[in-house]
Design a protein around this motif. Structure first.
Motif, PDB file in Angstrom:
ATOM      1  N   ASP A  53      40.263  34.229  45.772  1.00  0.00           N
ATOM      2  CA  ASP A  53      41.111  34.444  46.141  1.00  0.00           C
ATOM      3  C   ASP A  53      41.668  34.512  47.680  1.00  0.00           C
ATOM      4  N   VAL A  92      34.801  37.065  44.688  1.00  0.00           N
ATOM      5  CA  VAL A  92      33.515  35.764  45.214  1.00  0.00           C
ATOM      6  C   VAL A  92      32.796  35.076  44.381  1.00  0.00           C
ATOM      7  N   PRO A 115      38.778  42.887  51.316  1.00  0.00           N
ATOM      8  CA  PRO A 115      38.941  41.664  52.216  1.00  0.00           C
ATOM      9  C   PRO A 115      38.419  42.164  53.266  1.00  0.00           C
ATOM     10  N   LEU A 163      33.940  41.204  54.198  1.00  0.00           N
ATOM     11  CA  LEU A 163      33.613  39.955  54.429  1.00  0.00           C
ATOM     12  C   LEU A 163      34.269  38.997  56.304  1.00  0.00           C
ATOM     13  N   VAL A 199      39.228  41.069  45.899  1.00  0.00           N
ATOM     14  CA  VAL A 199      39.375  39.824  46.059  1.00  0.00           C
ATOM     15  C   VAL A 199      38.036  39.251  45.201  1.00  0.00           C
ATOM     16  N   VAL A 231      31.769  33.034  52.864  1.00  0.00           N
ATOM     17  CA  VAL A 231      31.665  34.220  53.218  1.00  0.00           C
ATOM     18  C   VAL A 231      30.231  35.244  52.724  1.00  0.00           C
ATOM     19  N   PRO A 253      40.565  30.327  49.596  1.00  0.00           N
ATOM     20  CA  PRO A 253      40.108  29.837  48.416  1.00  0.00           C
ATOM     21  C   PRO A 253      38.882  28.746  48.773  1.00  0.00           C
ATOM     22  N   THR A 308      36.735  29.420  50.852  1.00  0.00           N
ATOM     23  CA  THR A 308      35.837  29.702  52.108  1.00  0.00           C
ATOM     24  C   THR A 308      34.211  30.198  52.123  1.00  0.00           C
ATOM     25  N   LYS A 323      31.266  31.937  47.361  1.00  0.00           N
ATOM     26  CA  LYS A 323      32.697  31.424  48.377  1.00  0.00           C
ATOM     27  C   LYS A 323      33.719  32.347  47.616  1.00  0.00           C
ATOM     28  N   LEU A 324      34.841  32.342  47.924  1.00  0.00           N
ATOM     29  CA  LEU A 324      36.159  32.886  48.038  1.00  0.00           C
ATOM     30  C   LEU A 324      37.167  32.446  46.821  1.00  0.00           C
TER      31      LEU A 324
END
Length: 313
Positions: free
Chosen positions: A76, A34, A111, A114, A32, A87, A83, A85, A73-74
């Protein structure tokens, strides 16, 4: 997107801004994206850039992107995190050896690397935590000390050493911290029983023996000092270092180990929550914009201020 590339092995001047295509959602299965706000500059980054680990990275050659720690920030969705969040985590750069590090605007990560950042923890603070805290926790596990044992920690003013002092003290281990002059009181507040200023190997040895005449049970060499430390250890003691190229030859049945932490999202989440609650203290030494990565490396190599240097993105 903007990245900072190592264009050749050498000094900080080999770090150059470049542009690469921004990753797209799902372009690498199981990863994913970030969008980064901050990335940490680690001592390993300096050694890789200088070519000291060229053999260890095998076929990976410049240009590549350095960097492990990150906060952002996320982009995916992942289970339990939408999205947007906030992290933090770190890329296991050595294990991946893709040349895709965190000196970049967007990174692709697994993932399970994170952890969410608590609301009252800034991105710069969060980016100083992941690799340093994991290294200290793994180091304490490898040391295998018992409550009441004595541990010598070098580099205790820096972020890895600070975490080691705090984790060890919380486990009931008596800590002797080797610190930058002026940090003695602060490290005692963080849990060190004794704090001695750094210096030449013979000076450090004399200062340690002055506060702890008996040999120590373990050494955590967070400053990669090596010289003069083994005689301070008892027979059958344990020496743990944070780099494989800076460990002494074992003697007197002393166990010598070099460590390399692996991402652990659950543990990182707990650590960040403790940082938010002020139960654990980290240190950000300096903050530079991404385009000044070369200056950040110069500052890190100068040892001007102990603590994690952060790139803002």
């Amino acid at each position: 997107m903007r990245v900072v590339e190592v264009t050749a092995y050498g000094g900080p001047e080999v770090l150059r801004m470049a542009r690469r295509p921004e990753p797209e959602a799902g372009d690498v299965p199981g990863r994913v994206r970030v969008r980064l706000k901050a990335a940490g500059v680690n001592q390993a980054d300096l050694r890789i850039r200088a070519g000291r680990y060229a053999d260890a990275v095998g076929s990976l050659t410049p240009p590549f992107v350095l960097g492990t720690d990150f906060a952002g920030k996320l982009l995916d969705p992942v289970p339990g995190m939408a999205p947007g969040t906030r992290v933090a985590g770190y890329v296991p750069w050595y294990e991946e050896l893709t040349g895709e590090g965190t000196y970049a605007e967007v990174v692709r990560v697994a993932p399970e690397w994170l952890a969410p950042i608590p609301d009252d923890v800034e991105f710069t603070t969060a980016a100083s935590v992941p690799l340093a805290s994991a290294t200290a926790q793994l180091g304490l596990e490898k040391l295998g000390l018992s409550q009441g044992d004595t541990l010598l920690v070098t580099g205790a003013s820096a972020v890895v050493g600070r975490f080691m002092v705090q984790f060890a003290a919380a486990a009931g281990v008596r800590v002797i911290a080797v610190v930058h002059e002026g940090d003695e009181s602060e490290l005692k507040i963080l849990g060190a029983e004794h704090a001695v200023p750094r210096g030449a190997p013979e000076e450090v040895s004399a200062r340690v023996r002055a506060v702890a005449p008996d040999p120590v049970d373990g050494v955590f060499d967070g400053a990669l000092v090596v010289e003069g430390l083994l005689p301070l250890l008892k027979d059958d003691g344990v020496f743990v270092a944070i780099a494989p190229d800076r460990i002494p030859a074992a003697e007197r049945n002393v166990r010598v180990e070099a460590i390399r932490a692996k991402p652990d999202a659950a543990r990182l989440k707990q650590t960040l929550e403790k940082v938010a609650a002020r139960e654990l203290i980290t240190r950000v030494a300096d903050v530079f914009p991404l385009e000044e990565a070369a200056e950040a490396h110069r500052r890190a190599e100068s040892g001007h201020r102990p603590g994690r240097i952060i790139l803002m993105i």
